[in-house]
Design a protein around this motif. Structure first.
Motif, mmCIF file in Angstrom:
data_model
loop_
_atom_site.group_PDB
_atom_site.id
_atom_site.type_symbol
_atom_site.label_atom_id
_atom_site.label_comp_id
_atom_site.label_asym_id
_atom_site.label_seq_id
_atom_site.Cartn_x
_atom_site.Cartn_y
_atom_site.Cartn_z
ATOM 1 N N VAL A 13 0.850 -1.185 0.000
ATOM 2 C CA VAL A 13 0.000 0.000 0.000
ATOM 3 C C VAL A 13 0.890 1.240 0.000
ATOM 4 O O VAL A 13 1.753 1.398 0.879
ATOM 5 C CB VAL A 13 -0.938 0.003 1.218
ATOM 6 N N PRO A 15 0.751 5.466 -0.375
ATOM 7 C CA PRO A 15 0.170 6.794 -0.594
ATOM 8 C C PRO A 15 1.039 7.557 -1.595
ATOM 9 O O PRO A 15 2.272 7.461 -1.558
ATOM 10 C CB PRO A 15 0.235 7.460 0.786
ATOM 11 N N VAL A 45 -2.484 4.812 -3.774
ATOM 12 C CA VAL A 45 -3.632 5.667 -3.462
ATOM 13 C C VAL A 45 -3.195 7.106 -3.698
ATOM 14 O O VAL A 45 -2.432 7.682 -2.918
ATOM 15 C CB VAL A 45 -4.119 5.472 -2.020
ATOM 16 N N ASP A 46 -3.648 7.664 -4.825
ATOM 17 C CA ASP A 46 -3.283 9.029 -5.184
ATOM 18 C C ASP A 46 -4.123 10.009 -4.376
ATOM 19 O O ASP A 46 -5.351 10.047 -4.488
ATOM 20 C CB ASP A 46 -3.502 9.246 -6.683
ATOM 21 N N ASP A 47 -3.437 10.794 -3.560
ATOM 22 C CA ASP A 47 -4.126 11.702 -2.630
ATOM 23 C C ASP A 47 -4.328 13.081 -3.248
ATOM 24 O O ASP A 47 -3.853 14.092 -2.738
ATOM 25 C CB ASP A 47 -3.316 11.811 -1.336
ATOM 26 N N LEU A 70 -5.918 3.951 -6.943
ATOM 27 C CA LEU A 70 -7.139 4.562 -6.429
ATOM 28 C C LEU A 70 -6.927 6.069 -6.360
ATOM 29 O O LEU A 70 -5.851 6.529 -5.956
ATOM 30 C CB LEU A 70 -7.471 4.015 -5.035
ATOM 31 N N HIS A 71 -7.924 6.834 -6.742
ATOM 32 C CA HIS A 71 -7.829 8.295 -6.717
ATOM 33 C C HIS A 71 -8.813 8.850 -5.695
ATOM 34 O O HIS A 71 -9.949 8.372 -5.596
ATOM 35 C CB HIS A 71 -8.125 8.883 -8.100
ATOM 36 N N GLN A 72 -8.378 9.839 -4.936
ATOM 37 C CA GLN A 72 -9.258 10.468 -3.955
ATOM 38 C C GLN A 72 -8.915 11.947 -3.842
ATOM 39 O O GLN A 72 -7.859 12.400 -4.285
ATOM 40 C CB GLN A 72 -9.107 9.797 -2.589
ATOM 41 N N PRO A 81 -4.936 7.798 2.817
ATOM 42 C CA PRO A 81 -4.586 6.864 1.745
ATOM 43 C C PRO A 81 -4.198 5.482 2.259
ATOM 44 O O PRO A 81 -4.559 4.467 1.647
ATOM 45 C CB PRO A 81 -3.409 7.553 1.048
ATOM 46 N N VAL A 84 -7.393 3.653 3.272
ATOM 47 C CA VAL A 84 -8.138 3.265 2.072
ATOM 48 C C VAL A 84 -7.460 2.068 1.401
ATOM 49 O O VAL A 84 -8.124 1.130 0.935
ATOM 50 C CB VAL A 84 -8.242 4.453 1.098
ATOM 51 N N GLY A 85 -6.137 2.072 1.365
ATOM 52 C CA GLY A 85 -5.416 0.964 0.761
ATOM 53 C C GLY A 85 -5.661 -0.351 1.479
ATOM 54 O O GLY A 85 -5.818 -1.405 0.849
ATOM 55 N N ARG A 88 -8.981 -1.865 0.563
ATOM 56 C CA ARG A 88 -9.003 -2.497 -0.749
ATOM 57 C C ARG A 88 -8.093 -3.732 -0.815
ATOM 58 O O ARG A 88 -8.271 -4.593 -1.690
ATOM 59 C CB ARG A 88 -8.562 -1.480 -1.811
#
Length: 509
Positions: A13, A15, A45-47, A70-72, A81, A84-85, A88
């Motif tokens: 994972v 960020p 996880v793109d912050d 993943l984009h947020q 991030p 969230v990772g 998932r």
């Protein structure tokens, strides 16, 4: 996304925020992993990046089925991030990485194998630092049943480790979310250590490389707000309090934050380079924590220099802290190679080393607390409050220049206490024998610099020993170059080319 027929063994994972090309080294290391790509997944996880990072990551995921993005919206910190990772992730284990760090080629395979063999909830892999400090003592040896009581786990509180995913979910081990919320990894990791059924430390392979970008754009490199930072630190102390009763273990765990997050900010170049008003704020916060949150045994168990710093901080003596810092920047290690020889694959050397203040050996008093002679007065511990000083020690460390990984080399040391005016000096003499056919399990290719590491009274200082060891391939006979001769040749070459090089060979830091 499909990752083979079975669930992945490891989910990595990561960020990501405005990392751009800085992520390329991490990606390259993931592509080189000895663990097959079908057995691990990578979750970026793109912050809310505002540069070309989202497109770069999407292109990467399109080309590699085991990578997803993943984009947020921007959350302002790595915590969201990471959480969230984990939501998932599908792997049996989760590893938290940063977008500008990278892995050793066999890291995931070795970490996962260790976790499965020992049924571990956490595996801490050996780290190398590039422009930033990493734990050292923790990685002297493999530890397959490490606890906060029997190992210096508390020295490693970043989240860059392997965690059993079901363990994270069972105990709801998440990162506290919020913009610029400091020490979120400390709070998560220390709670994980205290809940873990088994924690392993893998020290015979460098698994993870920490990197501090020269542009200082790592989000956690920015100067913090003292009030918010030390509020987070108090929360970490309370997590320990909730799991560990009062006594020596709690004091030892608290001591880590007193030393690293408090007193280290009030010493040496770190204090002198900081804005004066900011230092005043930090000093007030630290004074309050020492007085209100820490038992007497916390500071009492520190090395002598830190005990002096703790007393100055508790009494709010910022001017004396600054005076001490100005003197301390001159404290360095000095080392000399006396003899060395190579026979076959074996290097034997004798050397000596000591701490110096300026151009003179560091002077210690004859007091029972083992305090060095400091440029400020009235810092002796309260009678009965201090533990005996830990004995000074000398280590020999081989550092591979190409990767910055470090290996402790066994040494035989004799320590001399030499009488001096008003006190004494401490001199270490050592002998070491290194078989480069077996050193580092035969993984010796590259150039190794030998460094003496002196630990005494609260200082740990390295000095290069002016020997470079070259191994053309793994296990090859060592070619030893005396660095003074190396620099002399470079100076002669520079003169022929019309330039010059500084006349120095032994570099201390």
């Amino acid at each position: 996304m499909t990752v083979g027929a079975d669930m992945p063994k490891v989910s990595v994972v990561i960020p990501a925020y405005n990392c751009g090309a800085n992520v390329d080294r991490l990606v390259a290391s993931l592509r080189r992993q000895s663990l097959p790509a079908g057995e691990f997944e990578v979750i970026f996880v793109d912050d809310g990046s505002t540069d070309g990072t989202p497109q770069r990551l999407d292109e990467l995921a399109a080309a590699h089925p085991h990578i997803q993005v993943l984009h947020q919206e921007n959350s302002g910190w790595p915590s969201r991030p990471r959480n969230v990772g984990v939501e998932r992730a599908r792997g049996d284990y989760v590893f938290f990485a940063d977008d500008d760090d990278w892995f050793g080629d066999e890291a995931l395979e070795r970490l996962h194998a260790c976790a499965r063999e020992h049924d571990a909830d956490i595996v801490v892999g050996k780290m190398a630092g590039h422009g930033r400090a990493v734990p050292r003592e923790l990685f002297r040896q493999n530890r397959f049943d490490a606890t906060p009581a029997n190992a210096p786990l508390i020295d490693s509180l970043t989240c860059h480790k392997l965690f059993r995913r079901s363990f994270l979910l069972e105990h709801r081990l998440q990162f506290s979310e919020g913009p610029y919320l400091r020490l979120e990894d400390h709070r998560m990791v220390v709670r994980a250590y205290l809940l873990s059924r088994r924690t392993c430390v893998l020290s015979d392979y460098t698994c993870y490389h920490h990197y501090l970008r020269s542009d200082q754009t790592n989000v956690t490199a920015k100067r913090f707000d003292p009030t918010e930072y030390y509020a987070s630190l108090r929360e970490a102390l309370e997590i320990v309090n909730a799991h560990v009763p009062p006594g020596p273990l709690r004091d030892r765990l608290h001591r880590r934050w007193l030393r690293n997050e408090m007193l280290d900010r009030l010493r040496g170049r770190r204090l002198l380079d900081a804005p004066e008003g900011w230092v005043e704020q930090i000093a007030r916060e630290i004074q309050e924590i020492i007085r209100d949150r820490l038992a007497p045994g916390v500071a009492a168990g520190l090395p002598p220099l830190y005990r002096a710093l703790a007393r100055l901080a508790e009494e709010g003596r910022v001017a004396d802290l600054r005076r001490l810092a100005e003197w301390e920047v001159g404290v360095r290690a000095h080392g000399v190679v006396d003899r060395w020889a190579v026979r076959g694959s074996t290097l034997t050397l004798t050397f000596s080393a000591q701490l110096r203040a300026g151009d003179r050996p560091l002077r210690f008093g004859n007091d029972p607390h083992g305090l060095p002679v400091l440029p400020v007065g009235n810092v002796e511990p309260t009678p009965g409050a201090a533990t005996p000083a830990s004995p000074a020690k000398l280590d020999l460390v081989a550092r591979r220049q190409e990767t910055q990984e470090e290996i402790f080399v066994p040494v035989t040391v004799e320590t001399e206490r030499v009488p001096a005016e008003g006190g004494l000096h401490v001199l270490h003499k050592a002998t070491a024998t290194v078989d480069f056919a077996a050193f580092n399990s035969g993984r010796t290719r590259g150039t190794w610099q030998l460094r003496a590491r002196v630990t005494s009274a609260g200082w740990t200082r390295d000095v290069g020993l002016a020997l470079l060891v070259h191994c053309a391939t793994d296990g090859a006979p060592p070619q030893v170059e005396y660095e003074r001769a190396f620099w002399s040749r470079l100076r002669r070459l520079a003169r022929r080319l019309g330039g010059h090089l500084p006349r120095t060979a032994v570099r201390a830091r």
